[in-house]
Design an enzyme around this catalytic site. Structure first.
Site, PDB file in Angstrom:
ATOM      1  N   ASP A 164      55.777 -40.851   3.284  1.00 23.26           N
ATOM      2  CA  ASP A 164      55.687 -40.267   1.945  1.00 23.26           C
ATOM      3  C   ASP A 164      54.358 -40.761   1.393  1.00 23.26           C
ATOM      4  O   ASP A 164      54.193 -41.949   1.130  1.00 23.26           O
ATOM      5  CB  ASP A 164      56.876 -40.788   1.113  1.00 23.26           C
ATOM      6  CG  ASP A 164      56.790 -40.408  -0.361  1.00 23.26           C
ATOM      7  OD1 ASP A 164      55.757 -39.840  -0.785  1.00 23.26           O
ATOM      8  OD2 ASP A 164      57.765 -40.696  -1.089  1.00 23.26           O
ATOM      9  N   TYR A 181      66.257 -57.183   0.472  1.00 25.37           N
ATOM     10  CA  TYR A 181      65.884 -56.244   1.516  1.00 25.37           C
ATOM     11  C   TYR A 181      65.940 -54.832   0.946  1.00 25.37           C
ATOM     12  O   TYR A 181      66.925 -54.457   0.326  1.00 25.37           O
ATOM     13  CB  TYR A 181      66.854 -56.326   2.693  1.00 25.37           C
ATOM     14  CG  TYR A 181      66.571 -57.483   3.604  1.00 25.37           C
ATOM     15  CD1 TYR A 181      65.517 -57.416   4.509  1.00 25.37           C
ATOM     16  CD2 TYR A 181      67.331 -58.630   3.558  1.00 25.37           C
ATOM     17  CE1 TYR A 181      65.246 -58.476   5.352  1.00 25.37           C
ATOM     18  CE2 TYR A 181      67.062 -59.700   4.395  1.00 25.37           C
ATOM     19  CZ  TYR A 181      66.022 -59.612   5.289  1.00 25.37           C
ATOM     20  OH  TYR A 181      65.760 -60.659   6.122  1.00 25.37           O
ATOM     21  N   LYS A 217      65.405 -48.165   2.236  1.00 32.21           N
ATOM     22  CA  LYS A 217      65.715 -46.753   2.039  1.00 32.21           C
ATOM     23  C   LYS A 217      64.544 -45.894   2.482  1.00 32.21           C
ATOM     24  O   LYS A 217      64.049 -45.081   1.728  1.00 32.21           O
ATOM     25  CB  LYS A 217      66.058 -46.481   0.566  1.00 32.21           C
ATOM     26  CG  LYS A 217      67.136 -47.376   0.002  1.00 32.21           C
ATOM     27  CD  LYS A 217      68.495 -47.097   0.638  1.00 32.21           C
ATOM     28  CE  LYS A 217      69.566 -47.959   0.021  1.00 32.21           C
ATOM     29  NZ  LYS A 217      69.399 -49.383   0.363  1.00 32.21           N
TER      30      LYS A 217
HETATM   31  P1  13P Z   1      61.682 -41.257  -2.025  1.00 33.50           P
HETATM   32  O1  13P Z   1      62.221 -42.460  -1.276  1.00 33.50           O
HETATM   33  O2  13P Z   1      61.967 -39.976  -1.323  1.00 33.50           O
HETATM   34  O3  13P Z   1      60.222 -41.426  -2.387  1.00 33.50           O
HETATM   35  O4  13P Z   1      62.493 -41.150  -3.392  1.00 33.50           O
HETATM   36  C1  13P Z   1      62.423 -42.204  -4.276  1.00 33.50           C
HETATM   37  C2  13P Z   1      63.310 -42.094  -5.462  1.00 33.50           C
HETATM   38  O5  13P Z   1      63.509 -43.092  -6.097  1.00 33.50           O
HETATM   39  C3  13P Z   1      63.920 -40.820  -5.864  1.00 33.50           C
HETATM   40  O6  13P Z   1      64.717 -40.952  -7.007  1.00 33.50           O
HETATM   41 MG    MG Z   2      58.624 -40.494  -2.934  1.00 32.86          MG
HETATM   42 MG    MG Z   3      61.232 -39.317   0.488  1.00 30.95          MG
END
Ligand code: 13P
Ligand code: MG
Ligand code: MG
Ligand code: 13P
Length: 382
Positions: A13, A230, A233
């Site tokens: 990302d 940790y 995600k």
């Molecule tokens: P991503 O991990 O896809 O960047 O999304 C982050 C997020 O906090 C969406 O609410």
């Molecule tokens: Mg993002």
């Molecule tokens: Mg993402």
């Protein structure tokens, strides 16, 4: 000796458009340009640029094996070039997943997610690349189990002589950085005690016992230790080989007809149903979700990627989408309560330490003796 081909899926990302909901077309264009150059230079045999939510997925084939420095460096450079565009457009979280300032030989541990496998291309080599957003690597545990260990999902486990011996599952412990392999079906119950906890134990790869060959690989990166907690995600990818001793394409897609609950929705801190969608619908917006998965199918032809076929575009997945939306409606009504909100130590965001500090001095000890006495009295023991 048959020629080996490596499939590398490397994702990051590097900036969301708008917020965390999609990838701007100019980033996809830039990634395509960089990979086209690498193909012309002979580093890659072929490529396809995929996307899901705010994640760019570089799907590449080459003859350099897994963990190849040039291919990893090429991916890093591509993400850096995309980050430049993202900065120019002031996209959200530009460069978010490039955790290091410079490349050091392998993108693992530097932010991007990586799934790779080296194969001897069969007479016909159908593969599926899965890409998910607003979730974590453990999200593949459930579908991989269904594909390679559950005869109610995969008929081939029962009726295909080349699948009947079962599969080996390599599981990684993301916290203690160790791995263990389970031979299934004999060790199904041992496998499940671990992979039922997808926040910590993830299936890294699956091997066919009969063919003595790799069947699936996922992007199971070690979790980052940040702010004393940790956080893991990172939106994952996965490669699955199909047919002739591996699951049929339809068996590899079937687990997604059930939108299972995964972690990673809104601020990486909520659980929600993983909704299978077509590439064009991979734009999570409701409460930044619900989490999504796209499946692109390719036939390999001497490393060329013939495809993609956008599998979840099939109307047969409408029911799963409808159910995912119903589950989303239900979970959203729980608001800040678990299990919609993740358990305290699994949240990416938390104000708890600040709130605790503010309330310092307001917490009074509770008289445990008094409670115990009261309980004993009620039980007629006091
Ligand atoms: P991503 O991990 O896809 O960047 O999304 C982050 C997020 O906090 C969406 O609410
Ligand atoms: Mg993002
Ligand atoms: Mg993402
Ligand atoms: P294979 O044995 O070629 O994998 O065929 C199985 C099949 O495609 C049934 O759907």
């Amino acid at each position: 000796m048959a020629e080996k081909i490596t499939i590398s899926v490397i994702k990051a990302d590097v900036g969301g458009y708008v917020g965390h909901s999609a990838v701007h077309p100019r980033l996809l264009e830039k990634a395509g340009e960089e990979l086209a150059k690498a193909k012309a230079d002979g580093i890659l045999v072929d490529y396809h640029v995929g996307y899901v939510g705010d994640d760019v997925d570089l799907i590449m084939t080459h003859r350099r094996g897994v963990d190849d420095k040039d291919v990893h460096q090429l991916s890093w450079r591509t993400f850096e070039a995309c980050t430049e565009v993202a900065r120019e457009l002031k996209l959200y979280g530009a460069g978010q997943d490039l955790l290091a300032d410079s490349f050091s030989g392998n993108v693992k541990g530097m932010g991007p997610g990586v799934a790779e496998m080296e194969v001897v291309e069969r007479t016909s080599e159908p593969v599926i690349v899965y890409m998910a957003d607003k979730t974590e690597p453990g999200a593949w545990n459930y579908p991989l189990y269904r594909m390679f260990a559950d005869p109610f999902n995969t008929a081939g486990l029962v009726i295909d002589p080349k699948m009947h011996a079962g599969f080996n599952f390599e599981v990684h412990d993301l916290i203690h950085h160790r791995r263990v392999t389970f031979s299934c079906p004999e060790e199904l119950y041992d496998l499940l005690i671990f992979i039922g906890a997808p926040g910590r134990f993830c299936i890294k790869s699956v091997y066919s016992k009969e063919l003595n060959d790799i069947a699936a690989a996922s992007s199971t990166q070690k979790l980052n230790f940040m702010a004393g907690r940790y956080v893991g995600k990172d939106d994952p990818v996965m490669i699955v080989r199909c047919q002739s001793g591996f699951p049929a394409v339809g068996e590899a897609l079937e687990p997604f007809a059930m939108p299972h609950l995964v972690s990673g929705w809104m601020r990486g801190s909520h659980s929600g149903p993983l909704m299978p969608v077509a590439q064009g619908d991979a734009t999570p917006s409701r409460f930044d979700g619900p989490p999504r998965v796209v499946a692109l199918g390719f036939q390999l032809a001497n490393g060329r990627l013939i495809g993609p076929r956008d599998f979840f575009a099939d109307v047969a997945f409408d029911g799963a989408r409808r159910q995912a939306i119903e589950l989303a409606d239900y979970l959203r009504r729980l608001g800040p309560f678990e299990p919609h909100r993740l358990h305290l130590d699994e949240m990416e965001y938390t104000t708890l330490p600040d709130v605790m500090k503010k309330l310092q001095g307001r917490f009074q000890p509770v008289e445990e003796d008094a409670v115990e006495e009261e309980l004993e009295k009620r039980q007629g023991l006091g």
